[in-house]
Design a protein around this motif. Sequence first.
Motif, PDB file in Angstrom:
ATOM      1  N   ASP A 101       0.825  -1.213   0.000  1.00  5.19           N
ATOM      2  CA  ASP A 101       0.000   0.000   0.000  1.00  5.19           C
ATOM      3  C   ASP A 101       0.859   1.262   0.000  1.00  5.19           C
ATOM      4  O   ASP A 101       0.395   2.335  -0.378  1.00  5.19           O
ATOM      5  CB  ASP A 101      -0.968  -0.001   1.199  1.00  5.19           C
ATOM      6  N   THR A 102       2.107   1.132   0.420  1.00 10.02           N
ATOM      7  CA  THR A 102       3.077   2.216   0.274  1.00 10.02           C
ATOM      8  C   THR A 102       4.101   1.756  -0.744  1.00 10.02           C
ATOM      9  O   THR A 102       5.043   1.025  -0.417  1.00 10.02           O
ATOM     10  CB  THR A 102       3.767   2.534   1.611  1.00 10.02           C
ATOM     11  N   PRO A 103       3.907   2.119  -2.023  1.00 14.89           N
ATOM     12  CA  PRO A 103       4.731   1.550  -3.091  1.00 14.89           C
ATOM     13  C   PRO A 103       6.217   1.845  -2.902  1.00 14.89           C
ATOM     14  O   PRO A 103       6.622   2.945  -2.514  1.00 14.89           O
ATOM     15  CB  PRO A 103       4.189   2.227  -4.353  1.00 14.89           C
ATOM     16  N   LEU A 104       7.027   0.842  -3.167  1.00  6.11           N
ATOM     17  CA  LEU A 104       8.471   0.973  -3.201  1.00  6.11           C
ATOM     18  C   LEU A 104       8.932   0.837  -4.639  1.00  6.11           C
ATOM     19  O   LEU A 104       8.298   0.163  -5.447  1.00  6.11           O
ATOM     20  CB  LEU A 104       9.131  -0.107  -2.340  1.00  6.11           C
ATOM     21  N   LYS A 105      10.036   1.468  -4.962  1.00  5.56           N
ATOM     22  CA  LYS A 105      10.507   1.446  -6.341  1.00  5.56           C
ATOM     23  C   LYS A 105      11.100   0.086  -6.719  1.00  5.56           C
ATOM     24  O   LYS A 105      10.959  -0.381  -7.845  1.00  5.56           O
ATOM     25  CB  LYS A 105      11.547   2.553  -6.561  1.00  5.56           C
ATOM     26  N   TYR A 106      11.754  -0.564  -5.751  1.00  9.74           N
ATOM     27  CA  TYR A 106      12.378  -1.859  -6.030  1.00  9.74           C
ATOM     28  C   TYR A 106      12.006  -2.864  -4.936  1.00  9.74           C
ATOM     29  O   TYR A 106      12.883  -3.403  -4.249  1.00  9.74           O
ATOM     30  CB  TYR A 106      13.904  -1.725  -6.096  1.00  9.74           C
ATOM     31  N   PRO A 107      10.712  -3.124  -4.725  1.00 11.31           N
ATOM     32  CA  PRO A 107      10.308  -3.914  -3.548  1.00 11.31           C
ATOM     33  C   PRO A 107      10.907  -5.309  -3.500  1.00 11.31           C
ATOM     34  O   PRO A 107      11.246  -5.806  -2.426  1.00 11.31           O
ATOM     35  CB  PRO A 107       8.781  -3.972  -3.675  1.00 11.31           C
ATOM     36  N   TRP A 108      11.052  -5.965  -4.649  1.00 15.52           N
ATOM     37  CA  TRP A 108      11.460  -7.365  -4.682  1.00 15.52           C
ATOM     38  C   TRP A 108      12.893  -7.540  -5.177  1.00 15.52           C
ATOM     39  O   TRP A 108      13.254  -8.604  -5.675  1.00 15.52           O
ATOM     40  CB  TRP A 108      10.502  -8.166  -5.572  1.00 15.52           C
ATOM     41  N   ALA A 109      13.717  -6.520  -5.014  1.00 12.60           N
ATOM     42  CA  ALA A 109      15.098  -6.595  -5.503  1.00 12.60           C
ATOM     43  C   ALA A 109      15.980  -7.483  -4.642  1.00 12.60           C
ATOM     44  O   ALA A 109      17.082  -7.836  -5.046  1.00 12.60           O
ATOM     45  CB  ALA A 109      15.703  -5.197  -5.590  1.00 12.60           C
ATOM     46  N   GLY A 110      15.521  -7.839  -3.453  1.00 11.30           N
ATOM     47  CA  GLY A 110      16.254  -8.810  -2.657  1.00 11.30           C
ATOM     48  C   GLY A 110      17.126  -8.260  -1.557  1.00 11.30           C
ATOM     49  O   GLY A 110      17.901  -8.998  -0.951  1.00 11.30           O
ATOM     50  N   GLY A 111      17.028  -6.952  -1.263  1.00 14.95           N
ATOM     51  CA  GLY A 111      17.808  -6.397  -0.166  1.00 14.95           C
ATOM     52  C   GLY A 111      19.264  -6.158  -0.530  1.00 14.95           C
ATOM     53  O   GLY A 111      19.763  -6.615  -1.560  1.00 14.95           O
ATOM     54  N   LEU A 112      19.949  -5.422   0.337  1.00 12.05           N
ATOM     55  CA  LEU A 112      21.361  -5.116   0.154  1.00 12.05           C
ATOM     56  C   LEU A 112      22.059  -5.215   1.503  1.00 12.05           C
ATOM     57  O   LEU A 112      21.551  -4.712   2.506  1.00 12.05           O
ATOM     58  CB  LEU A 112      21.557  -3.706  -0.410  1.00 12.05           C
ATOM     59  N   ASN A 113      23.232  -5.830   1.519  1.00 14.12           N
ATOM     60  CA  ASN A 113      23.991  -5.934   2.764  1.00 14.12           C
ATOM     61  C   ASN A 113      25.425  -5.436   2.617  1.00 14.12           C
ATOM     62  O   ASN A 113      25.865  -4.571   3.345  1.00 14.12           O
ATOM     63  CB  ASN A 113      24.012  -7.389   3.267  1.00 14.12           C
ATOM     64  N   SER A 114      26.170  -6.011   1.693  1.00 11.72           N
ATOM     65  CA  SER A 114      27.598  -5.721   1.569  1.00 11.72           C
ATOM     66  C   SER A 114      27.893  -5.463   0.095  1.00 11.72           C
ATOM     67  O   SER A 114      28.213  -6.375  -0.654  1.00 11.72           O
ATOM     68  CB  SER A 114      28.411  -6.908   2.093  1.00 11.72           C
ATOM     69  N   CYS A 115      27.787  -4.199  -0.312  1.00 13.75           N
ATOM     70  CA  CYS A 115      27.618  -3.879  -1.738  1.00 13.75           C
ATOM     71  C   CYS A 115      28.785  -3.129  -2.345  1.00 13.75           C
ATOM     72  O   CYS A 115      29.474  -2.360  -1.678  1.00 13.75           O
ATOM     73  CB  CYS A 115      26.345  -3.060  -1.924  1.00 13.75           C
ATOM     74  N   GLN A 116      28.946  -3.354  -3.631  1.00 10.38           N
ATOM     75  CA  GLN A 116      29.884  -2.604  -4.462  1.00 10.38           C
ATOM     76  C   GLN A 116      29.107  -1.989  -5.623  1.00 10.38           C
ATOM     77  O   GLN A 116      28.169  -2.602  -6.128  1.00 10.38           O
ATOM     78  CB  GLN A 116      30.983  -3.527  -4.968  1.00 10.38           C
ATOM     79  N   PHE A 117      29.501  -0.785  -6.022  1.00  8.55           N
ATOM     80  CA  PHE A 117      28.771  -0.010  -7.023  1.00  8.55           C
ATOM     81  C   PHE A 117      29.671   0.291  -8.215  1.00  8.55           C
ATOM     82  O   PHE A 117      30.841   0.648  -8.056  1.00  8.55           O
ATOM     83  CB  PHE A 117      28.280   1.305  -6.415  1.00  8.55           C
TER      84      PHE A 117
END
Length: 757
Positions: free
Chosen positions: A37-53
């Motif tokens: 009901d509160t839309p997210l842009k990437y709801p099912w992207a799987g989360g982020l923990n230890s990331c590189q960009f």
Amino acid sequence: MTFYGCLTDYQNLFKSAAIKIIFIIFPLFSYNQNILDTPLKYPWAGGLNSCQFGKIDINLDGIKDLVIFDRQGNRILPFINEGIPDSISYSFHPELASLFPDLHDWVFFYDYDCDGKEDIFTYGNGSIRVFHNISDTILKFELVTKMIESYYYTGQVGILGTTVDYPAISDIDGDGAVDILTFFGLGSYIEYHRNLSVQNYGNCDSLDYKLTSSCWGDFKESAYSDSITLNIVCPYKKSLVPFSCSETEKDPKHVGSTLLTIDLNNDGVKDLLTGGINFPNLIALYNGGTRDSAHMISVDTLFPSYSKPVHLYDFPCPFFIDMDNDSINDLIVSPFDPTNNPAYVVADNFRCVWFYKNIGTNSNPDFQFVTDRFFISEMIGVGSNAFPVLYDVNGDGLPDLLIGDFGYYDSSYYKEGYLYSDYISKIAYYKNIGTLNNPLFHLETDDFANLSSLHLKGIYPTFGDLDGDGSDDMIIGNSDGSIIFFRNTAAPHNEPVYAQPQLHYKNIKTGVFSTPQLFDLDKDGLLDLIIGEQNGNLSYFRNTGTANDPSFSLVTDSLGKINVTNYNLSYYGYSTPCLFRDKDGNTRLLVGSDEGIVHYFINIDGHLNEKFTESDSLFSLVSGTPFQISSGWRTAPAIGNLTDSLFMDIIVGNYSGGLNYYSKGDKPQVISSVHEQHEPVKNHFTIFPNPADQFVNGVVSSSKQNKLITVSLIDVMGKILLKSQTGQNFSLSLSNIPSGFYILRAGDFIQKIIIMH
């Protein structure tokens, strides 16, 4: 309707014929399905923990897109840049992950041959692999080298790459060719490998390296803390062995570092940002030398001290890229945490992507803090290890979504020089306020039943009426392997009200990280208890009591002869069971696993004492589809009718604390088949615990099965203290080794290790 744990609509699912069809055709990732009901842009992207960009043009439209690589699961997350000026505007396209080579541990995007297309530098077997971008009409890569070599003193040697150091890949001397800064194997000093492509060939299209400095910048990083010593005399003048070694072991231990070169003060030379394992701060070193001879003259230990300094446990890794399409690079910081064993994890897993907007220039940046949940705030995320369960909490006939987890990061502390962190597990409750086939989930609370007050880790819930009062009670498993019972005192079809928990319920205990499910497995009208655990098996406790007073008797700790452990990758399986039935009453089983595959078992009824049949008609979430969608490590499945009364949906949780959603529909367009000449991720070396005391375990995964390897423990002076021939899974006794900092070599693999007695 009745709901049992991961099971939805126990009495009215779908015909068995439809089950076969849907499991064949529905590996369809509804990555932007907004059923919140509160839309997210990437709801099912799987989360982020230890990331590189990194930035690279994925769809070849001339605009640099974004790749986020989460090393906790080796997940490649492609985001297409919509190209709106002065805007952070990206759309998530997981189907494009198949265009990239298999990557693990770390990755860096850099156009080394100056053709305008970013290539890939990444970890590989103790060194640095390189993939050349050979895109024409589609994104494609080919492996250039499995090991970058450099001329060391007297000959060519592979540049050391480890899983606990992130090198700086940058043009240091300004000649247009990409150079490499990396730590010497025993730490403390940075090696400068200069690319001589321009000098030798007149262009920048080669990887021709020479060790130019063994102590780039004339500074030393402590092996035991985050302290920096300037103006040092380099001990590596004529050999790889230092002439002295003196450190105190009373400080926090430091066995890895991240590097980023950047001009911080517009003087035309590269300064350095570095983060260290076991520490939360980012350190800036300012270069008062020249392009050809770096010399660090000052240190900011709380960078950026003029804004909000980075304070991110643990092991902050910085990235300097343009995120908002203003042609000015911004600063992103995320943990470089290499831990994949929850017993030793120490990193922040919720506020773990810090974003600083650069209001200055690329050569004189001014970083202003914006958020510590960059991109994460647009995803469903619950810290680490999401355990989704579909269950009708309030009895209104609609499946609600509950998400258990390993835990949210709470705090860190040092004890005897070592970093420890606390995590608190809880359950997020998304109430379904939609209709049948049109779910709409509202986040009612992130702490269902106030479970955080119990200070547990690894909460995994299941539900069922165990006292015969018409209201479903709750059972939870957790990291210590025990089972906790919560009696529901509310009237039927109401929001639950739970009595005080009964700890160690009926003295049932399996291995650690218990994942229970209440389910009538033998079809006698009583709820049985099936429990997964860290070892990868399933335990079956048959209910031999009554509907009002259950009694659970262990039948087997190897239900269906199932063990989802892949011993080539890990000692553990982390099985998470999800039993369900079709309309004809046929029992089916999904089991999540440590390696990320969701296993599917059929032909269960009438064969409870036999080996269950595993079917490949349910696609592998790691590599079984043409567009290769990976859910990362430690998957946990939930299945149910959310958007269709016939076809089922699957929600899969992963180690990064997020969810992927799989539904019926048309298969996403695949732009390309698998890239050319990619190297499968079959070679890897993991050690645990680290720091270690009396022993250390090692797992070497290799395409060469059952191969004997040589394992050596080496001290900081290069002396071999232990050496043995062993298998790919080994345990090494350290009881006679003094506390300190060491290198552990297994075949061609290298890891740093601390021993603490």
